[in-house]
Design a protein around this motif. Structure first.
Motif, mmCIF file in Angstrom:
data_model
loop_
_atom_site.group_PDB
_atom_site.id
_atom_site.type_symbol
_atom_site.label_atom_id
_atom_site.label_comp_id
_atom_site.label_asym_id
_atom_site.label_seq_id
_atom_site.Cartn_x
_atom_site.Cartn_y
_atom_site.Cartn_z
ATOM 1 N N GLN A 1 44.560 27.756 11.386
ATOM 2 C CA GLN A 1 45.572 28.662 10.938
ATOM 3 C C GLN A 1 46.479 29.148 11.791
ATOM 4 O O GLN A 1 47.531 29.714 11.647
ATOM 5 N N ASP A 2 46.157 28.635 13.230
ATOM 6 C CA ASP A 2 47.098 29.153 14.433
ATOM 7 C C ASP A 2 47.752 27.695 14.633
ATOM 8 O O ASP A 2 47.049 26.984 15.374
ATOM 9 N N LEU B 1 52.520 24.664 10.499
ATOM 10 C CA LEU B 1 51.393 24.062 11.325
ATOM 11 C C LEU B 1 51.735 22.434 11.336
ATOM 12 O O LEU B 1 51.280 22.001 12.357
ATOM 13 N N SER C 1 40.737 22.444 9.198
ATOM 14 C CA SER C 1 40.905 23.159 7.981
ATOM 15 C C SER C 1 39.796 23.485 7.067
ATOM 16 O O SER C 1 40.082 23.985 5.751
ATOM 17 N N ASN D 1 45.889 27.636 3.124
ATOM 18 C CA ASN D 1 45.455 28.963 3.133
ATOM 19 C C ASN D 1 46.293 29.575 4.258
ATOM 20 O O ASN D 1 45.696 30.278 5.121
ATOM 21 N N VAL D 2 47.449 29.326 4.356
ATOM 22 C CA VAL D 2 48.568 30.034 5.356
ATOM 23 C C VAL D 2 49.937 30.248 4.418
ATOM 24 O O VAL D 2 49.971 29.898 3.565
ATOM 25 N N THR D 3 50.818 31.199 5.068
ATOM 26 C CA THR D 3 52.085 31.681 4.619
ATOM 27 C C THR D 3 52.784 30.208 4.389
ATOM 28 O O THR D 3 53.550 30.026 3.562
#
Ligand code: DHB
Length: 305
Positions: free
Chosen positions: A142-143, A176, A129, A169-171
């Motif tokens: 982020q994946d 995750l 991260s 920093n992801v929706t």
């Protein structure tokens, strides 16, 4: 009687729920010991990679009043050199040291985790991260599929508890967290820094040499609390809170949100190392005042309220 502050996270017993977060005072074995002696329940190393890195040019950090933005560029002596230093640390066995590692693919994470595990650490935290380092942070973290693969590769390689430190920093951070849990993570650390920028209005250019960095400190606490709350609802493994903790009240808030332990980093710049004792004393008084015998009893209490 004093309430008990001890917590168990992924089978690891901590004398209290406070931890030193990665990246702050974790660059040498001696500084880790200093933080341990100041009262932290566990200490996390600077993130370590397979090769040494010098990091970015200055300026690497800026104080923006409600927190700091930093882009250090993952400077570290490399995991091989670091464990040499750890092995020379007296009383290492009595400490709870967590080794933080980064890499650009599952194989690198697994190799770095394997090496740091030989340094006497009691758990490994995966920095999936970092908000900016190219090829080593946000891109992998982020994946959800990559996060699952990384955690799974590390779990296939070491026997220690594995923590996945996630990016906000992801929706949807719960996706995750669920991916990390599927990969076999023993705990989630939420959250790493938020991507941010500061511009110098006199020089009319970005302050940091890397332009973009990670925001930490009081500004991000409500975001971190929301992430911990959502993750605690989404997974069955423990959550470790991180982000903007400055006082005992903040630690209690994270525990109520569902965190089993809480990391402190930036606040050391505001409060010095006494922040750990202050937090633990404040939590004790809070628990005693409300009639609780153990800190464990308030973990996640805000859910369903
Ligand atoms: C760095 C790494 C991080 O994980 C972070 O949140 C901020 C900065 C770094 O070393 O640049």
């Amino acid at each position: 009687m004093q309430p008990s502050l001890s917590v168990t996270v992924a089978g690891l017993r901590l004398r209290n729920p406070t931890m030193l977060s990665a990246g702050v005072l974790g660059m040498t074995a001696k500084s880790l010991r200093m933080v341990w002696e100041a009262g932290a329940g566990a200490v996390v190393t600077k993130s370590l990679g397979l090769q040494p890195r010098t990091g970015y040019a200055n300026p690497t950090i800026v104080d923006i009043g409600c927190g700091f933005i930093n882009a250090m560029g993952l400077p570290n002596p490399g995991v091989h050199e670091y464990i040499r230093e750890l092995s020379s640390l007296p009383d290492r066995e009595g400490m709870v040291i967590v080794g933080s590692v980064y890499g650009s693919d599952p194989g690198q994470f697994a190799e770095a985790a394997d090496i740091v595990a030989q340094g006497g650490v009691k758990a490994v935290e995966l920095n999936v991260s970092c908000p900016h380092a190219k090829g080593m942070g946000a891109e992998v973290g982020q994946d959800p599929c990559l996060v699952e693969e990384i955690v799974s590769a590390v779990k296939d390689t070491i026997r220690l508890p594995v923590f996945a430190k996630l990016t906000p920093n992801v929706t949807n951070i719960s996706d995750l967290a669920r991916a990390a849990e599927r990969g076999g993570a023993d705990a989630i650390v939420a959250v790493n820094t938020l991507r941010a920028m500061a511009i110098d209005i006199e020089a009319q250019r970005p302050v940091l040499a890397n332009r973009v960095g990670g925001l930490s400190g009081p500004a991000i606490k409500p975001v971190a609390i929301r992430c911990v709350y959502e993750i605690a609802e989404a997974v069955g493994i423990p959550v470790i809170g991180c982000g903007g903790v400055t006082s005992w009240r903040d630690v209690v808030e994270f525990l109520l949100a569902g965190a089993s332990a809480v990391q402190i980093g930036t606040a050391i710049a505001y409060r010095d190392l006494k922040v750990f004792d202050e937090a633990n004393n404040g939590i004790s008084e809070y628990l005693a005042g409300k009639g609780y015998k153990e800190v464990k009893d308030i973990i996640g209490l805000s859910h369903g309220a």
